[in-house]
Scaffold this motif. Sequence first.
Motif, PDB file in Angstrom:
ATOM      1  N   VAL A  90       2.159  -2.032   1.480  1.00 57.39           N
ATOM      2  CA  VAL A  90       1.102  -2.689   1.687  1.00 57.39           C
ATOM      3  C   VAL A  90       0.301  -1.868   2.853  1.00 57.39           C
ATOM      4  O   VAL A  90      -1.203  -1.675   2.586  1.00 57.39           O
ATOM      5  CB  VAL A  90       1.356  -4.128   2.340  1.00 57.39           C
ATOM      6  CG1 VAL A  90      -0.046  -4.910   2.778  1.00 57.39           C
ATOM      7  CG2 VAL A  90       1.904  -4.853   1.261  1.00 57.39           C
ATOM      8  N   ARG A  91       0.845  -1.339   3.840  1.00 56.09           N
ATOM      9  CA  ARG A  91       0.187  -0.513   5.051  1.00 56.09           C
ATOM     10  C   ARG A  91      -0.562   0.777   4.244  1.00 56.09           C
ATOM     11  O   ARG A  91      -1.613   1.139   4.718  1.00 56.09           O
ATOM     12  CB  ARG A  91       1.017  -0.180   5.980  1.00 56.09           C
ATOM     13  CG  ARG A  91       1.474  -1.404   7.098  1.00 56.09           C
ATOM     14  CD  ARG A  91       2.185  -0.921   8.284  1.00 56.09           C
ATOM     15  NE  ARG A  91       3.429  -0.545   7.920  1.00 56.09           N
ATOM     16  CZ  ARG A  91       4.633  -1.247   8.113  1.00 56.09           C
ATOM     17  NH1 ARG A  91       4.432  -2.497   8.301  1.00 56.09           N
ATOM     18  NH2 ARG A  91       5.614  -0.864   7.745  1.00 56.09           N
ATOM     19  N   ALA A  92       0.490   1.488   3.507  1.00 60.09           N
ATOM     20  CA  ALA A  92      -0.078   2.595   2.919  1.00 60.09           C
ATOM     21  C   ALA A  92      -1.450   2.134   2.131  1.00 60.09           C
ATOM     22  O   ALA A  92      -2.545   2.902   1.915  1.00 60.09           O
ATOM     23  CB  ALA A  92       0.995   3.081   1.989  1.00 60.09           C
ATOM     24  N   ALA A  93      -1.472   1.154   1.147  1.00 57.54           N
ATOM     25  CA  ALA A  93      -2.375   0.758   0.314  1.00 57.54           C
ATOM     26  C   ALA A  93      -3.795   0.681   1.211  1.00 57.54           C
ATOM     27  O   ALA A  93      -4.978   0.862   0.967  1.00 57.54           O
ATOM     28  CB  ALA A  93      -2.185  -0.577  -0.483  1.00 57.54           C
ATOM     29  N   VAL A  94      -3.370  -0.208   2.570  1.00 55.49           N
ATOM     30  CA  VAL A  94      -4.705  -0.374   3.286  1.00 55.49           C
ATOM     31  C   VAL A  94      -5.297   1.161   3.775  1.00 55.49           C
ATOM     32  O   VAL A  94      -6.495   1.211   3.691  1.00 55.49           O
ATOM     33  CB  VAL A  94      -4.433  -1.136   4.467  1.00 55.49           C
ATOM     34  CG1 VAL A  94      -5.472  -1.193   5.541  1.00 55.49           C
ATOM     35  CG2 VAL A  94      -3.596  -2.751   4.075  1.00 55.49           C
ATOM     36  N   ARG A  95      -4.342   1.954   4.146  1.00 57.02           N
ATOM     37  CA  ARG A  95      -4.944   3.190   4.497  1.00 57.02           C
ATOM     38  C   ARG A  95      -5.575   4.071   3.564  1.00 57.02           C
ATOM     39  O   ARG A  95      -6.343   4.866   3.703  1.00 57.02           O
ATOM     40  CB  ARG A  95      -3.603   4.287   5.141  1.00 57.02           C
ATOM     41  CG  ARG A  95      -2.876   3.663   6.418  1.00 57.02           C
ATOM     42  CD  ARG A  95      -2.038   4.731   6.846  1.00 57.02           C
ATOM     43  NE  ARG A  95      -1.190   5.017   5.904  1.00 57.02           N
ATOM     44  CZ  ARG A  95       0.183   4.656   6.088  1.00 57.02           C
ATOM     45  NH1 ARG A  95       0.320   3.471   6.971  1.00 57.02           N
ATOM     46  NH2 ARG A  95       1.036   4.982   5.094  1.00 57.02           N
TER      47      ARG A  95
END
Length: 224
Positions: A90-95
């Motif tokens: 999820v964090r990677a997707a936001v980045r």
Amino acid sequence: MIRVLVVDDDFMVARIHRGFVSGMEGFEVVGSASSGAEALELVAGLKPDLVLLDLYLPDIFGLDVVTRLRAAGETCDVLVITAAKEADSVRAAVRHGVVGYLLKPFARADLEQRLRSYAAERARAVGAGELTQEEIDAAFTSTGVGRPAAASLPKGLSAETAEAVQRALGEAPHTLSATECAEAVGISRVSARRYLEHFVAVGVAEVSLRYGATGRPERRYRPR
């Protein structure tokens, strides 16, 4: 018309997603891919506006597909649809700047709400020419898809209920009162009013007044 590419390695799942999107006014499916390599090729050839992207592909991890798209100069938006619940994903997707992250399995209404939100944000996107400060601020404070104006909720409001209220707001055929919202979501009218007023405050919704024969005017809400 918003042109959509569906990317999923499961043929039946891709077919269902295509059906969901095709049934929505203002959207058309221009193709589907079952692998990362095929997705890259189709984006280059079809130039879709939006890619519905699964992360678990047989050859390339979905977010690596996004990285390659950006490296190739492709500017299409990406809405992740996946079973990956890991916080790192999820964090990677936001980045990576995806416009939304929808977990499988989901109801048709969940995808429709995100697509409607995407269409609304797209309509509000920065255009050509010089802008006022207000227009610039609006462009930088957009909430995006899948980030229900719940990102910085006041104390006492929950992200889950905020998403449910925002979904009810998006599904209303015209405008929605606090009472109607409360009935749709299953919360009190007072609570519904708090969420709706929060959405107005952060620019996700707008309010209008409906005057009756007597008494105070009714506050009616709709997505902005």
